[in-house]
Design a protein around this motif. Structure first.
Motif, PDB file in Angstrom:
ATOM      1  N   PRO A  24       0.814  -1.218   0.000  1.00 33.39           N
ATOM      2  CA  PRO A  24       0.000   0.000   0.000  1.00 33.39           C
ATOM      3  C   PRO A  24       0.849   1.270   0.000  1.00 33.39           C
ATOM      4  CG  PRO A  24       0.144  -0.871   2.214  1.00 33.39           C
ATOM      5  CD  PRO A  24       0.858  -1.870   1.327  1.00 33.39           C
ATOM      6  N   ILE A  25       0.227   2.357  -0.424  1.00 32.88           N
ATOM      7  CA  ILE A  25       0.776   3.686  -0.210  1.00 32.88           C
ATOM      8  C   ILE A  25       0.424   4.058   1.233  1.00 32.88           C
ATOM      9  CG2 ILE A  25       0.725   6.099  -0.930  1.00 32.88           C
ATOM     10  CD1 ILE A  25       1.759   4.213  -3.094  1.00 32.88           C
ATOM     11  N   VAL A  26       1.416   4.095   2.117  1.00 31.77           N
ATOM     12  CA  VAL A  26       1.174   4.371   3.530  1.00 31.77           C
ATOM     13  C   VAL A  26       1.376   5.864   3.776  1.00 31.77           C
ATOM     14  CG1 VAL A  26       1.782   3.805   5.911  1.00 31.77           C
ATOM     15  CG2 VAL A  26       2.022   2.074   4.105  1.00 31.77           C
ATOM     16  N   LEU A  27       0.343   6.507   4.311  1.00 33.10           N
ATOM     17  CA  LEU A  27       0.394   7.948   4.543  1.00 33.10           C
ATOM     18  C   LEU A  27       0.220   8.261   6.023  1.00 33.10           C
ATOM     19  CD1 LEU A  27      -1.732   9.216   1.504  1.00 33.10           C
ATOM     20  CD2 LEU A  27       0.764   9.159   1.721  1.00 33.10           C
ATOM     21  N   ASP A  28       1.254   8.841   6.610  1.00 33.37           N
ATOM     22  CA  ASP A  28       1.212   9.350   7.980  1.00 33.37           C
ATOM     23  C   ASP A  28       0.651  10.757   7.890  1.00 33.37           C
ATOM     24  OD1 ASP A  28       2.063  10.811  10.355  1.00 33.37           O
ATOM     25  OD2 ASP A  28       3.408   9.146  10.799  1.00 33.37           O
ATOM     26  N   THR A  29      -0.566  10.951   8.393  1.00 34.62           N
ATOM     27  CA  THR A  29      -1.278  12.212   8.157  1.00 34.62           C
ATOM     28  C   THR A  29      -1.122  13.223   9.290  1.00 34.62           C
ATOM     29  OG1 THR A  29      -3.317  11.407   9.202  1.00 34.62           O
ATOM     30  CG2 THR A  29      -3.031  10.942   6.852  1.00 34.62           C
ATOM     31  N   ARG A  30      -0.261  12.940  10.251  1.00 44.12           N
ATOM     32  CA  ARG A  30      -0.165  13.796  11.433  1.00 44.12           C
ATOM     33  C   ARG A  30       0.348  15.198  11.107  1.00 44.12           C
ATOM     34  NH1 ARG A  30       3.207   9.850  15.293  1.00 44.12           N
ATOM     35  NH2 ARG A  30       4.182   9.371  13.283  1.00 44.12           N
TER      36      ARG A  30
END
Length: 307
Positions: free
Chosen positions: A43-49
């Protein structure tokens, strides 16, 4: 016949996971995707913090940091408005968003008042509006990931430039014109996702106090587990509460809040967890509503009616 029955049963279990979808994913399922031997299927892992130092302290393996607030800015004097489509697309491409990949979103902050889960649902909304159809929010967030003994890393990770779908999904959003035209129509309900004190105007935040007339109050945190506000309650646990507030799947629902993050969570839950068919997000939110038309749009501070 028994082997055939077994095969059919396994196929039934496998098929939903193989299709594009928007919803939740458990830490165990997320770990399996991230560790897929075929890199093209990861997956495209996105840390949105919003806190970039939190990313530096530790994040999921292969997580690309996409600060949710880079997707918003002041427009015509109104703060934290969604950016124009061309700017949003440029940021999503830079983050690696891809029309043919699964997107795994997460944030952190285990208990209120930390509400970083809202960054994940806001980014999910932006991706969905851009036409991305395969989006999973990590149920339990980083706290849930760590609680199961899964690893974090401090190594940076950057996705290659993404590829967006040719067609977006603007219909998942509602603007002020739609809100004004539809809010009093039969079968339409406005859901205010802010805390009750803001709904009734007992706050020091907003230029004007209260809520859009006719809206019902349903604080987003009521949909989340108390000991981990990144873990969504099962629909069976909140169905009666939603129905008591008049939030039922036969309605056309417009969610809103202060800046559109809280509303994005309620919309995500109703649409992608509960399966309600017609749910939109008023992106302009209360911060726009109170400023429009020389601050003349009607507002009320009455408490919600107890049913």
């Amino acid at each position: 016949m028994k082997p055939l029955h077994t095969f059919v049963a396994l196929l039934a279990l496998w098929a939903p996971a193989s299709q594009a979808d928007i919803g939740l994913i458990t830490p165990a399922e997320a770990k399996a995707l991230i560790e897929n031997p075929d890199a093209a299927k990861r997956p495209i892992v996105l840390d949105t913090r919003g806190g970039y130092k939190d990313y530096f302290r530790g994040h999921l393996p292969t997580a690309h940091h996409l600060n949710f607030d880079t997707l918003r800015g002041t427009d015509a004097g109104v703060p934290v408005q969604y950016l124009p489509e061309e700017l949003t697309q440029a940021l999503l491409l830079r983050a690696g968003a891809h029309k043919d990949r699964t997107h795994l979103l997460y944030a952190t902050g285990a208990v209120l008042p930390n509400d970083e889960i809202l960054s994940a649902t806001m980014v999910a909304h932006v991706l969905e509006k851009a036409g991305i159809k395969d989006i999973r929010i990590l149920d339990g967030g980083l706290p849930g990931w760590k609680a199961e003994g899964n690893p974090t890393t401090q190594h940076y990770f950057g996705n290659p430039t993404g590829v967006l779908p040719e067609k977006g999904a603007p219909e998942i959003a509602a603007d002020i014109t739609a809100v004004k035209a539809e809010k009093n129509q039969a079968g339409v309900i406005l859901v205010d996702a802010r805390p009750l004190n803001e709904f009734i105007g007992e706050d020091d935040v907003w230029l004007r106090k209260g809520h859009i007339p006719g809206a019902v109050s349903f604080h987003w945190a009521r949909l989340m587990e108390k000991d981990n506000t990144h873990k969504f309650k099962p629909f069976s646990e909140v169905k009666a509460e939603l129905e008591k507030a008049g939030i039922t799947p036969d309605k056309k629902i417009i969610c809103y809040c202060g800046t559109s993050r809280e509303g994005s969570l309620v919309r995500f839950y109703l649409k992608h967890v509960a399966g309600y068919p017609n749910v939109r997000l008023y992106e302009g939110a209360w911060k726009e509503y109170v400023w429009l038309e020389n601050q003349s749009l009607p507002a009320e501070t009455t408490p919600p009616v107890q049913k």
